[in-house]
Motif scaffolding. Structure first.
Motif, PDB file in Angstrom:
ATOM      1  N   ALA A   1       0.853  -1.193   0.000  1.00 53.11           N
ATOM      2  CA  ALA A   1       0.000   0.000   0.000  1.00 53.11           C
ATOM      3  C   ALA A   1       0.892   1.249   0.000  1.00 53.11           C
ATOM      4  O   ALA A   1       0.936   2.010   0.964  1.00 53.11           O
ATOM      5  CB  ALA A   1      -0.933  -0.021   1.207  1.00 53.11           C
TER       6      ALA A   1
ATOM      7  N   ARG B   1      -1.970   4.976  -2.955  1.00 58.47           N
ATOM      8  CA  ARG B   1      -1.149   4.088  -2.127  1.00 58.47           C
ATOM      9  C   ARG B   1      -0.979   2.725  -2.815  1.00 58.47           C
ATOM     10  O   ARG B   1      -1.676   1.754  -2.509  1.00 58.47           O
ATOM     11  CB  ARG B   1      -1.732   3.887  -0.716  1.00 58.47           C
ATOM     12  CG  ARG B   1      -2.179   5.128  -0.004  1.00 58.47           C
ATOM     13  CD  ARG B   1      -1.142   6.249  -0.023  1.00 58.47           C
ATOM     14  NE  ARG B   1       0.105   5.858   0.589  1.00 58.47           N
ATOM     15  CZ  ARG B   1       1.312   6.115   0.042  1.00 58.47           C
ATOM     16  NH1 ARG B   1       1.426   6.736  -1.126  1.00 58.47           N
ATOM     17  NH2 ARG B   1       2.393   5.726   0.646  1.00 58.47           N
ATOM     18  N   SER B   2      -0.066   2.682  -3.740  1.00 62.23           N
ATOM     19  CA  SER B   2       0.192   1.415  -4.431  1.00 62.23           C
ATOM     20  C   SER B   2       1.652   1.319  -4.858  1.00 62.23           C
ATOM     21  O   SER B   2       2.180   2.236  -5.488  1.00 62.23           O
ATOM     22  CB  SER B   2      -0.725   1.284  -5.645  1.00 62.23           C
ATOM     23  OG  SER B   2      -0.546   0.021  -6.225  1.00 62.23           O
TER      24      SER B   2
ATOM     25  N   SER C   1      -3.639  -3.544  -0.477  1.00 63.47           N
ATOM     26  CA  SER C   1      -4.417  -2.436  -1.067  1.00 63.47           C
ATOM     27  C   SER C   1      -5.824  -2.896  -1.417  1.00 63.47           C
ATOM     28  O   SER C   1      -6.059  -4.064  -1.730  1.00 63.47           O
ATOM     29  CB  SER C   1      -3.768  -1.963  -2.364  1.00 63.47           C
ATOM     30  OG  SER C   1      -2.549  -1.374  -2.090  1.00 63.47           O
TER      31      SER C   1
ATOM     32  N   GLN D   1      -6.056  -1.772  -6.645  1.00 62.38           N
ATOM     33  CA  GLN D   1      -5.255  -2.728  -7.417  1.00 62.38           C
ATOM     34  C   GLN D   1      -5.633  -2.677  -8.897  1.00 62.38           C
ATOM     35  O   GLN D   1      -4.783  -2.807  -9.777  1.00 62.38           O
ATOM     36  CB  GLN D   1      -5.459  -4.141  -6.886  1.00 62.38           C
ATOM     37  CG  GLN D   1      -4.904  -4.359  -5.494  1.00 62.38           C
ATOM     38  CD  GLN D   1      -4.959  -5.817  -5.086  1.00 62.38           C
ATOM     39  OE1 GLN D   1      -4.603  -6.698  -5.852  1.00 62.38           O
ATOM     40  NE2 GLN D   1      -5.418  -6.074  -3.880  1.00 62.38           N
TER      41      GLN D   1
END
Ligand SMILES: Cc1ncc(COP(=O)(O)O)c(C=O)c1O
Length: 402
Positions: A118, A262-263, A287, A292
């Motif tokens: 994440a 956040r990836s 995540s 995703q």
């Protein structure tokens, strides 16, 4: 009903039971006060007075996230919600492996050599937890300073010993493995293209770092957050050199303008990835499925990144021409979106004083000292505002130099 008894004037109210002081993790206590408080306060004052500010301080560019990625996110929102798994969707791992192949010529097995995160911040913070233990003879974690502060934080919270290695302009801010003590080091972090300096590493440098780590059985972790932002020769990945006892940490935040999604991805040695697969369910940082899906779309597409590269290149050129014109010294770079600028002579190397003076013109930059030992005497300019805003900020900056 009994009336509450009034405390006689002048008498102290005593608690019925003594509340013991709250014990915190000492690492939190040792963090100390936030160093840039004065700058932040002054900025707030100016903004409250209506002064226009230009934020070159935080590395969070304003360019919109590509429509293709936003669309994938929207389409990924399902009627029912399920827990995401630590390993994430196969399509995401395949999309990332596809990018690694196109971009770096590295073949990855999406089943065993890739793991989503994440954002790379949490991945970097948590990674030492899988590989350090008080019973180990070597618990040192080495990293460059100035640098991204999370290598240190993650080390300390995992019970490791922080081993900052001061980076030097004379070495192009490349971490010199000669300064790393193999007798006490378990993990070595490198980060090129580098935050905060924008320094880049050659393939040969990565080869030397990998050879050192192999010889001394040190785990090599390469933070490659800025690898896809360049205008000259594409920066290499450590995985082009080796996967053995090595991990690359790659992020969509800067590459695809997805800081808020956040990836990120961790990739490399299947044994290390297997260890992280064991660790991460305890933390619960997988995540969301729709993030995703957006990430899958982002790794599958290179065109939006090419457009971003052009924008950062334009901004970089604008600023480096300006710095050249007014005689400000900076580290030449064609990667990341940072410029590392030496504080001019009149400020006698005081980066905070220079940042404060620039702030009076509405220009927010990060004093080098906020990136740790060795950062003093420089300011970091993050090419975050749009091109037009950069132009206006330069006009203000010029006033100060005149
Ligand atoms: C060097 C470096 N690594 C990692 C990160 C974390 O990025 P993210 O958590 O958004 O992937 C940053 C963010 O600024 C960074 O500068």
């Amino acid at each position: 009903m009994t009336k509450p008894r009034a405390t006689p004037p002048g008498e102290e109210i005593k608690p019925l039971v003594e509340v013991p002081p709250l014990l915190l993790n000492p690492i939190l206590e040792d963090q100390g006060a936030y160093p840039l408080l004065r700058l932040d306060e002054r900025r707030r004052e100016l903004e409250e007075r209506g002064v226009e500010t230009f934020d070159f301080g935080t590395g969070d560019p304003r360019e919109p996230t590509d429509a293709l990625i936003r669309q994938a996110l929207r389409e990924g929102v399902t009627e029912t919600s399920r827990y995401p798994t630590t390993t994430g969707k196969r399509e995401l791992r395949e999309a990332f492996a596809g990018w690694m192949g196109r971009r770096h010529g590295v073949t990855l097995d999406p089943g065993t050599e890739v793991l989503p995160a994440a954002g790379s911040k949490e991945a970097i913070f948590h990674a030492p937890l899988a590989f350090l233990h008080p019973s180990h003879g070597r618990r040192g974690v080495a990293y460059g300073t100035p640098g991204y502060p999370v290598y240190e934080r993650g080390t300390l919270f995992a019970g490791g010993e922080a081993r900052p290695v001061e980076l030097d302009e004379g070495d192009g801010f490349l971490l010199q493995t000669g300064a790393v003590d193999p007798g006490e080091t378990r993990i070595l972090w490198i980060n090129y293209p580098h935050n905060p300096t924008g320094a880049t590493a050659t393939y040969e440098y990565l080869e030397r770092a990998a050879a050192f780590c192999r010889e001394h059985e040190i785990l090599l972790f390469s933070d490659e957050c800025y690898n896809d932002l360049y205008s000259g020769k594409p920066p290499p990945s450590i995985l082009e050199v080796t996967k053995e006892r090595t991990l690359a940490f790659c992020s969509l935040s800067k590459r695809s303008g997805m800081t808020g999604y956040r990836s990120a991805m961790m990739a490399g040695d299947p044994e290390l990835i297997a260890a992280l697969k064991k660790l991460r369910p305890s933390i619960g940082v997988a995540s969301q499925a729709f993030v995703q899906d957006a990430a899958t779309a982002a790794w599958n597409d290179d065109e939006h990144v090419e457009r971003r590269r052009r924008i950062f290149d334009e901004k970089r050129t604008l600023f480096t021409r300006f710095f050249g014109r007014i005689g400000l010294k900076y580290l030449p770079t064609d990667a990341s979106f940072y410029l590392w600028v030496a504080v001019p002579g009149a400020f006698a190397g005081d980066d905070e004083a220079y940042a404060m003076r620039l702030l009076e013109e509405g220009i927010v930059v990060a004093p080098g000292r906020s990136f740790g030992i060795g950062g003093g005497g420089y300011v970091r300019v993050a090419l975050v505002p749009g091109l037009e805003e950069c132009g206006r900020a330069i006009e203000r900056w010029e006033r100060l130099s005149g």
